[in-house]
Design a protein around this motif. Structure first.
Motif, PDB file in Angstrom:
ATOM      1  N   LYS A   1     -12.672 -14.177  36.316  1.00  0.00           N
ATOM      2  CA  LYS A   1     -12.457 -15.467  35.611  1.00  0.00           C
ATOM      3  C   LYS A   1     -14.023 -16.182  35.470  1.00  0.00           C
ATOM      4  O   LYS A   1     -14.499 -16.265  36.616  1.00  0.00           O
ATOM      5  N   VAL A   2     -14.554 -16.639  34.325  1.00  0.00           N
ATOM      6  CA  VAL A   2     -15.833 -17.100  34.206  1.00  0.00           C
ATOM      7  C   VAL A   2     -15.765 -18.284  33.368  1.00  0.00           C
ATOM      8  O   VAL A   2     -15.065 -18.475  32.315  1.00  0.00           O
ATOM      9  N   ALA A   3     -16.295 -19.327  34.121  1.00  0.00           N
ATOM     10  CA  ALA A   3     -16.116 -20.821  33.512  1.00  0.00           C
ATOM     11  C   ALA A   3     -17.503 -21.343  33.403  1.00  0.00           C
ATOM     12  O   ALA A   3     -18.156 -21.512  34.282  1.00  0.00           O
ATOM     13  N   ASP A   4     -17.753 -22.060  32.229  1.00  0.00           N
ATOM     14  CA  ASP A   4     -18.794 -22.732  31.889  1.00  0.00           C
ATOM     15  C   ASP A   4     -20.258 -22.054  32.520  1.00  0.00           C
ATOM     16  O   ASP A   4     -20.998 -22.816  32.964  1.00  0.00           O
ATOM     17  N   LEU A   5     -20.402 -20.778  32.156  1.00  0.00           N
ATOM     18  CA  LEU A   5     -21.645 -20.219  32.887  1.00  0.00           C
ATOM     19  C   LEU A   5     -22.880 -20.399  31.682  1.00  0.00           C
ATOM     20  O   LEU A   5     -22.685 -20.244  30.843  1.00  0.00           O
ATOM     21  N   SER A   6     -23.856 -20.722  32.589  1.00  0.00           N
ATOM     22  CA  SER A   6     -25.162 -20.890  31.987  1.00  0.00           C
ATOM     23  C   SER A   6     -26.154 -20.167  32.679  1.00  0.00           C
ATOM     24  O   SER A   6     -26.297 -20.450  33.875  1.00  0.00           O
ATOM     25  N   VAL A   7     -27.178 -19.596  32.074  1.00  0.00           N
ATOM     26  CA  VAL A   7     -28.243 -18.771  32.699  1.00  0.00           C
ATOM     27  C   VAL A   7     -29.599 -19.340  31.827  1.00  0.00           C
ATOM     28  O   VAL A   7     -29.676 -19.356  30.794  1.00  0.00           O
ATOM     29  N   SER A   8     -30.434 -19.695  32.747  1.00  0.00           N
ATOM     30  CA  SER A   8     -31.764 -19.968  32.070  1.00  0.00           C
ATOM     31  C   SER A   8     -32.893 -19.155  32.961  1.00  0.00           C
ATOM     32  O   SER A   8     -32.782 -19.036  34.031  1.00  0.00           O
ATOM     33  N   LEU A   9     -33.993 -18.584  32.212  1.00  0.00           N
ATOM     34  CA  LEU A   9     -34.947 -17.900  32.956  1.00  0.00           C
ATOM     35  C   LEU A   9     -36.257 -18.942  32.383  1.00  0.00           C
ATOM     36  O   LEU A   9     -36.710 -18.557  31.168  1.00  0.00           O
ATOM     37  N   GLY A  10     -36.686 -19.538  33.340  1.00  0.00           N
ATOM     38  CA  GLY A  10     -37.898 -20.252  33.012  1.00  0.00           C
ATOM     39  C   GLY A  10     -37.272 -21.410  32.246  1.00  0.00           C
ATOM     40  O   GLY A  10     -36.290 -22.109  32.418  1.00  0.00           O
ATOM     41  N   GLU A  11     -38.035 -21.675  31.124  1.00  0.00           N
ATOM     42  CA  GLU A  11     -37.591 -22.734  30.104  1.00  0.00           C
ATOM     43  C   GLU A  11     -36.657 -22.292  29.122  1.00  0.00           C
ATOM     44  O   GLU A  11     -36.122 -23.092  28.277  1.00  0.00           O
ATOM     45  N   GLN A  12     -36.498 -20.945  29.283  1.00  0.00           N
ATOM     46  CA  GLN A  12     -35.551 -20.400  27.885  1.00  0.00           C
ATOM     47  C   GLN A  12     -33.940 -20.454  28.432  1.00  0.00           C
ATOM     48  O   GLN A  12     -33.996 -19.649  29.600  1.00  0.00           O
ATOM     49  N   THR A  13     -33.155 -20.955  27.687  1.00  0.00           N
ATOM     50  CA  THR A  13     -31.825 -20.784  27.842  1.00  0.00           C
ATOM     51  C   THR A  13     -31.157 -19.354  27.544  1.00  0.00           C
ATOM     52  O   THR A  13     -31.250 -19.298  26.102  1.00  0.00           O
ATOM     53  N   ILE A  14     -30.688 -18.565  28.221  1.00  0.00           N
ATOM     54  CA  ILE A  14     -30.068 -17.352  27.617  1.00  0.00           C
ATOM     55  C   ILE A  14     -28.979 -17.392  27.290  1.00  0.00           C
ATOM     56  O   ILE A  14     -28.189 -17.162  26.293  1.00  0.00           O
ATOM     57  N   LEU A  15     -27.917 -18.037  28.289  1.00  0.00           N
ATOM     58  CA  LEU A  15     -26.304 -18.069  28.077  1.00  0.00           C
ATOM     59  C   LEU A  15     -25.963 -19.714  28.458  1.00  0.00           C
ATOM     60  O   LEU A  15     -26.597 -20.109  29.252  1.00  0.00           O
ATOM     61  N   GLU A  16     -25.230 -20.019  27.549  1.00  0.00           N
ATOM     62  CA  GLU A  16     -24.893 -21.375  27.873  1.00  0.00           C
ATOM     63  C   GLU A  16     -23.381 -21.612  27.607  1.00  0.00           C
ATOM     64  O   GLU A  16     -22.842 -21.348  26.378  1.00  0.00           O
ATOM     65  N   HIS A  17     -22.752 -22.274  28.481  1.00  0.00           N
ATOM     66  CA  HIS A  17     -21.465 -22.557  28.603  1.00  0.00           C
ATOM     67  C   HIS A  17     -20.432 -21.541  28.066  1.00  0.00           C
ATOM     68  O   HIS A  17     -19.521 -21.654  27.132  1.00  0.00           O
ATOM     69  N   VAL A  18     -20.562 -20.426  28.697  1.00  0.00           N
ATOM     70  CA  VAL A  18     -19.889 -19.134  28.509  1.00  0.00           C
ATOM     71  C   VAL A  18     -18.566 -19.307  29.304  1.00  0.00           C
ATOM     72  O   VAL A  18     -18.502 -19.241  30.358  1.00  0.00           O
ATOM     73  N   SER A  19     -17.392 -19.028  28.787  1.00  0.00           N
ATOM     74  CA  SER A  19     -15.959 -19.022  29.407  1.00  0.00           C
ATOM     75  C   SER A  19     -15.143 -17.690  28.963  1.00  0.00           C
ATOM     76  O   SER A  19     -15.128 -17.623  27.787  1.00  0.00           O
ATOM     77  N   PHE A  20     -14.622 -17.280  29.810  1.00  0.00           N
ATOM     78  CA  PHE A  20     -13.581 -16.279  29.600  1.00  0.00           C
ATOM     79  C   PHE A  20     -12.861 -15.634  30.903  1.00  0.00           C
ATOM     80  O   PHE A  20     -13.098 -15.927  31.897  1.00  0.00           O
ATOM     81  N   HIS A  21     -11.792 -14.836  30.644  1.00  0.00           N
ATOM     82  CA  HIS A  21     -10.707 -14.591  31.729  1.00  0.00           C
ATOM     83  C   HIS A  21     -10.326 -12.906  31.214  1.00  0.00           C
ATOM     84  O   HIS A  21      -9.750 -12.916  30.269  1.00  0.00           O
ATOM     85  N   LEU A  22     -10.514 -12.095  32.282  1.00  0.00           N
ATOM     86  CA  LEU A  22     -10.175 -10.695  31.965  1.00  0.00           C
ATOM     87  C   LEU A  22      -9.268 -10.267  33.064  1.00  0.00           C
ATOM     88  O   LEU A  22      -9.618 -10.677  34.037  1.00  0.00           O
ATOM     89  N   HIS A  23      -8.004  -9.675  32.545  1.00  0.00           N
ATOM     90  CA  HIS A  23      -6.982  -9.457  33.723  1.00  0.00           C
ATOM     91  C   HIS A  23      -7.168  -7.918  34.070  1.00  0.00           C
ATOM     92  O   HIS A  23      -7.831  -7.108  33.217  1.00  0.00           O
ATOM     93  N   CYS A  24      -6.759  -7.505  35.411  1.00  0.00           N
ATOM     94  CA  CYS A  24      -7.085  -6.179  35.863  1.00  0.00           C
ATOM     95  C   CYS A  24      -6.386  -5.221  34.999  1.00  0.00           C
ATOM     96  O   CYS A  24      -5.196  -5.647  34.589  1.00  0.00           O
ATOM     97  N   GLY A  25      -7.077  -4.033  34.641  1.00  0.00           N
ATOM     98  CA  GLY A  25      -6.278  -3.121  34.033  1.00  0.00           C
ATOM     99  C   GLY A  25      -6.519  -3.373  32.201  1.00  0.00           C
ATOM    100  O   GLY A  25      -6.160  -2.316  31.560  1.00  0.00           O
ATOM    101  N   GLU A  26      -7.246  -4.329  32.010  1.00  0.00           N
ATOM    102  CA  GLU A  26      -7.623  -4.456  30.639  1.00  0.00           C
ATOM    103  C   GLU A  26      -8.684  -3.687  30.081  1.00  0.00           C
ATOM    104  O   GLU A  26      -9.637  -3.619  31.111  1.00  0.00           O
ATOM    105  N   ILE A  27      -8.804  -3.283  29.055  1.00  0.00           N
ATOM    106  CA  ILE A  27     -10.145  -2.549  28.376  1.00  0.00           C
ATOM    107  C   ILE A  27     -10.666  -3.647  27.685  1.00  0.00           C
ATOM    108  O   ILE A  27     -10.203  -4.007  26.550  1.00  0.00           O
ATOM    109  N   THR A  28     -12.060  -3.928  27.846  1.00  0.00           N
ATOM    110  CA  THR A  28     -12.612  -5.001  27.060  1.00  0.00           C
ATOM    111  C   THR A  28     -14.038  -4.457  26.665  1.00  0.00           C
ATOM    112  O   THR A  28     -14.735  -3.525  27.527  1.00  0.00           O
ATOM    113  N   ALA A  29     -14.640  -4.481  25.515  1.00  0.00           N
ATOM    114  CA  ALA A  29     -15.854  -4.237  24.877  1.00  0.00           C
ATOM    115  C   ALA A  29     -16.757  -5.605  24.739  1.00  0.00           C
ATOM    116  O   ALA A  29     -16.199  -6.669  24.441  1.00  0.00           O
ATOM    117  N   LEU A  30     -17.984  -5.730  25.067  1.00  0.00           N
ATOM    118  CA  LEU A  30     -19.053  -6.704  24.859  1.00  0.00           C
ATOM    119  C   LEU A  30     -20.004  -6.178  23.754  1.00  0.00           C
ATOM    120  O   LEU A  30     -20.545  -5.147  24.166  1.00  0.00           O
TER     121      LEU A  30
END
Length: 78
Positions: A14-43
């Motif tokens: 479970k990922v909720a409201d994930l944000s990542v910044s490197l220096g002044e650059q925001t890379i990810l902002e407000h990412v949320s998702f839920h993956l169940h065990c055994g599921e196959i998922t592609a990004l």
């Protein structure tokens, strides 16, 4: 199509409201998702979209804001 009830309800990633910044650059902002065990998922996405940053953050290699919760099928949380 049949739907199979998940045997290990609550287990997974479970990922909720994930944000990542490197220096002044925001890379990810407000990412949320839920993956169940055994599921196959592609990004998928274009180069520079933040796919590798997301995986590195989940693995604990990058600082972040938000929550990342992994619960194994046996109920152990990390």
């Amino acid at each position: 199509m049949s739907v199979k009830k998940h045997e290990n309800a609550g287990s997974g990633l479970k990922v909720a409201d994930l944000s990542v910044s490197l220096g002044e650059q925001t890379i990810l902002e407000h990412v949320s998702f839920h993956l169940h065990c055994g599921e196959i998922t592609a990004l998928i996405g274009p180069n520079g979209a933040g796919k590798s940053t997301l995986f590195r953050t989940i693995l604990g290699q990058l600082p972040h804001a938000g929550t990342i919760d992994f619960q194994q099928a046996g109920g152990r949380r990390t």
